[in-house]
Write a protein that holds these residues in place. Structure first.
Motif, short mmCIF file in Angstrom:
data_model
loop_
_atom_site.label_atom_id
_atom_site.label_comp_id
_atom_site.label_asym_id
_atom_site.label_seq_id
_atom_site.Cartn_x
_atom_site.Cartn_y
_atom_site.Cartn_z
N MET A 228 90.06 -65.96 -71.24
CA MET A 228 90.62 -64.65 -71.57
C MET A 228 91.56 -64.79 -72.78
N ASN A 229 91.31 -64.01 -73.86
CA ASN A 229 92.21 -64.09 -75.01
C ASN A 229 93.49 -63.31 -74.74
N ASP A 230 94.43 -63.41 -75.68
CA ASP A 230 95.75 -62.80 -75.44
C ASP A 230 95.66 -61.29 -75.30
N ALA A 231 94.86 -60.63 -76.13
CA ALA A 231 94.73 -59.17 -76.05
C ALA A 231 94.19 -58.76 -74.68
N SER A 232 93.18 -59.47 -74.21
CA SER A 232 92.61 -59.15 -72.89
C SER A 232 93.61 -59.42 -71.78
N MET A 233 94.42 -60.46 -71.94
CA MET A 233 95.42 -60.78 -70.93
C MET A 233 96.43 -59.65 -70.79
N TYR A 234 96.87 -59.09 -71.91
CA TYR A 234 97.84 -57.99 -71.85
C TYR A 234 97.20 -56.71 -71.31
N ALA A 235 95.94 -56.47 -71.66
CA ALA A 235 95.23 -55.30 -71.12
C ALA A 235 95.05 -55.44 -69.61
N ASP A 236 94.72 -56.65 -69.16
CA ASP A 236 94.54 -56.90 -67.73
C ASP A 236 95.86 -56.75 -66.98
N PHE A 237 96.93 -57.24 -67.59
CA PHE A 237 98.26 -57.09 -66.98
C PHE A 237 98.61 -55.62 -66.81
N ALA A 238 98.33 -54.82 -67.83
CA ALA A 238 98.62 -53.38 -67.75
C ALA A 238 97.80 -52.72 -66.65
N ARG A 239 96.54 -53.12 -66.52
CA ARG A 239 95.63 -52.46 -65.58
C ARG A 239 95.86 -52.90 -64.14
N ARG A 240 96.07 -54.21 -63.94
CA ARG A 240 96.07 -54.74 -62.58
C ARG A 240 97.46 -54.99 -62.01
N GLU A 241 98.45 -55.24 -62.86
CA GLU A 241 99.78 -55.56 -62.36
C GLU A 241 100.79 -54.44 -62.58
N ALA A 242 100.81 -53.88 -63.78
CA ALA A 242 101.87 -52.91 -64.11
C ALA A 242 101.51 -51.48 -63.71
N ARG A 243 100.23 -51.15 -63.66
CA ARG A 243 99.85 -49.77 -63.34
C ARG A 243 100.34 -49.39 -61.95
N GLY A 244 101.05 -48.26 -61.87
CA GLY A 244 101.59 -47.80 -60.61
C GLY A 244 102.81 -48.55 -60.15
N VAL A 245 103.23 -49.57 -60.90
CA VAL A 245 104.38 -50.40 -60.52
C VAL A 245 105.49 -50.31 -61.56
N SER A 246 105.11 -50.38 -62.85
CA SER A 246 106.09 -50.28 -63.93
C SER A 246 105.45 -49.53 -65.10
N PRO A 247 105.64 -48.22 -65.20
CA PRO A 247 105.09 -47.46 -66.32
C PRO A 247 105.54 -48.00 -67.68
N MET A 248 106.78 -48.49 -67.75
CA MET A 248 107.30 -48.99 -69.01
C MET A 248 106.56 -50.25 -69.45
N TYR A 249 106.36 -51.19 -68.53
CA TYR A 249 105.65 -52.42 -68.87
C TYR A 249 104.17 -52.16 -69.10
N ARG A 250 103.61 -51.19 -68.41
CA ARG A 250 102.21 -50.84 -68.66
C ARG A 250 102.04 -50.31 -70.08
N ARG A 251 102.94 -49.43 -70.50
CA ARG A 251 102.87 -48.85 -71.84
C ARG A 251 103.04 -49.93 -72.91
N LEU A 252 104.01 -50.82 -72.71
CA LEU A 252 104.23 -51.88 -73.68
C LEU A 252 103.04 -52.84 -73.75
N SER A 253 102.49 -53.20 -72.60
CA SER A 253 101.38 -54.15 -72.58
C SER A 253 100.14 -53.57 -73.24
N LEU A 254 99.89 -52.28 -73.03
CA LEU A 254 98.76 -51.64 -73.69
C LEU A 254 98.96 -51.60 -75.21
N ALA A 255 100.20 -51.42 -75.63
CA ALA A 255 100.49 -51.43 -77.07
C ALA A 255 100.31 -52.83 -77.65
N ILE A 256 100.77 -53.85 -76.92
CA ILE A 256 100.68 -55.22 -77.42
C ILE A 256 99.23 -55.66 -77.56
#
Length: 310
Positions: A1-29
């Motif tokens: 998994m490359n870095d971009a995919s890692m941040y997208a996966d983090f936003a989708r699987r870890e931050a979604r519904g748990v931290s809107p702020m971190y989800r938004r930042l991870s999707l931007a990164i």
């Protein structure tokens, strides 16, 4: 998994519904070529989302706006990179004790606890916290750890702990304000876990655990040998082995299986694999709770939920 995919996966699987702020930042990164290029200048193990976000937070960077986050991170990259190289994600959320309690309470008492990847040792006090599994409360003093438990009944008692020790490459000191500041920086911004961290840190500071700086393969046998012989030794770890290279991880598993007592692991199924796992409750990131290599339950990362299937 490359870095971009890692941040997208983090936003989708870890931050979604748990931290809107971190989800938004991870999707931007994951679409930010400048930050992704800068991340290539640090080791792969230092590029993970929770570490970058925690470091920027520690340095006082803005988290509420992706553009401001980008500008701060890029303009302060030398400081950010230095912290990334020096630190690890030592969140070690006390709430994960709610995942351990059903297993710990069922083992022969009293217990000698040895935590691998102990950070500041907050996971070594499962007998000092209050647990709330839906409407069932266990314990009478200490911070309250909430966990949605399905598939089994809550435990009936707290464990009896007579010995506590921790092993970590870089143990943290709960009496050191700088170490506590790092632990606080790792807490996701919307969460109430900061108050819980401070309460757990106060418990640890009043009765400090024996924390040893060392390696989980080279130094585990010597530390385990110090446990009192009339107590049940329990070696445990939660969300630690993903930071360990695969070869060393395999050596650790072989080693811990040969120790007396019991072994409790809470790790992602990609890190410790098991045959015949049932489907996870949903597509969010789940770890597996296991005892002596036998999987027991799906768990959420901060101890907020556990689905028992054993």
């Amino acid at each position: 998994m490359n870095d971009a995919s890692m941040y997208a996966d983090f936003a989708r699987r870890e931050a979604r519904g748990v931290s809107p702020m971190y989800r938004r930042l991870s999707l931007a990164i994951c679409d930010d070529e400048e930050i992704l290029t800068l991340l290539q200048t640090v080791p792969e193990s230092k590029r993970q989302p929770s570490l970058l976000l925690g470091v920027v937070r520690l340095l006082g960077g803005p988290l509420d706006d992706p553009v401001a986050f980008h500008d701060f991170t890029v303009s302060n990259w030398s400081a950010v990179a230095a912290e990334l190289r020096a630190r690890a994600t030592q969140t070690h959320e006390a709430g994960r004790c709610a995942l351990l309690l059903p297993v710990l309470a069922a083992l022969p008492q009293p217990l000698a606890l040895l935590e691998v990847g102990a950070a500041a040792g907050l996971g070594l006090y499962p007998d000092r916290y209050v647990y709330r599994y839906d409407d069932r409360v266990i314990g009478s003093s200490g911070p309250v750890l909430d966990c949605v438990l399905t598939g089994t009944a809550p435990p009936a008692r707290l464990p009896e702990v007579v010995w506590r020790a921790g092993l970590d490459l870089n143990p943290l000191d709960v009496t050191d304000p700088a170490d506590v500041a790092w632990l606080e920086a790792l807490i996701w911004p919307e969460h109430h876990r900061r108050e819980r961290l401070r309460a757990a840190a106060a418990i640890a500071a009043a009765d400090p655990p024996a924390l040893t700086r060392g390696d989980l393969v080279d130094d585990l046998p010597g530390l385990a040998a110090q446990a009192p012989p009339d107590a049940t030794l329990v070696v445990f770890h939660t969300s630690v082995l993903y930071q360990v290279p695969a070869v060393r991880r395999g050596l650790f598993v072989d080693l811990v299986r040969g120790l007396p007592g019991h072994w409790i692991a809470v790790e992602a199924p990609q890190v410790l694999s098991y045959e015949g796992l049932p489907p996870a409750p949903d597509e969010a990131l789940h770890n597996v709770l296991s005892l002596d290599g036998t999987p027991l339950a799906w768990t959420r990362g901060h101890g907020q939920a556990m689905a028992w299937f054993a």
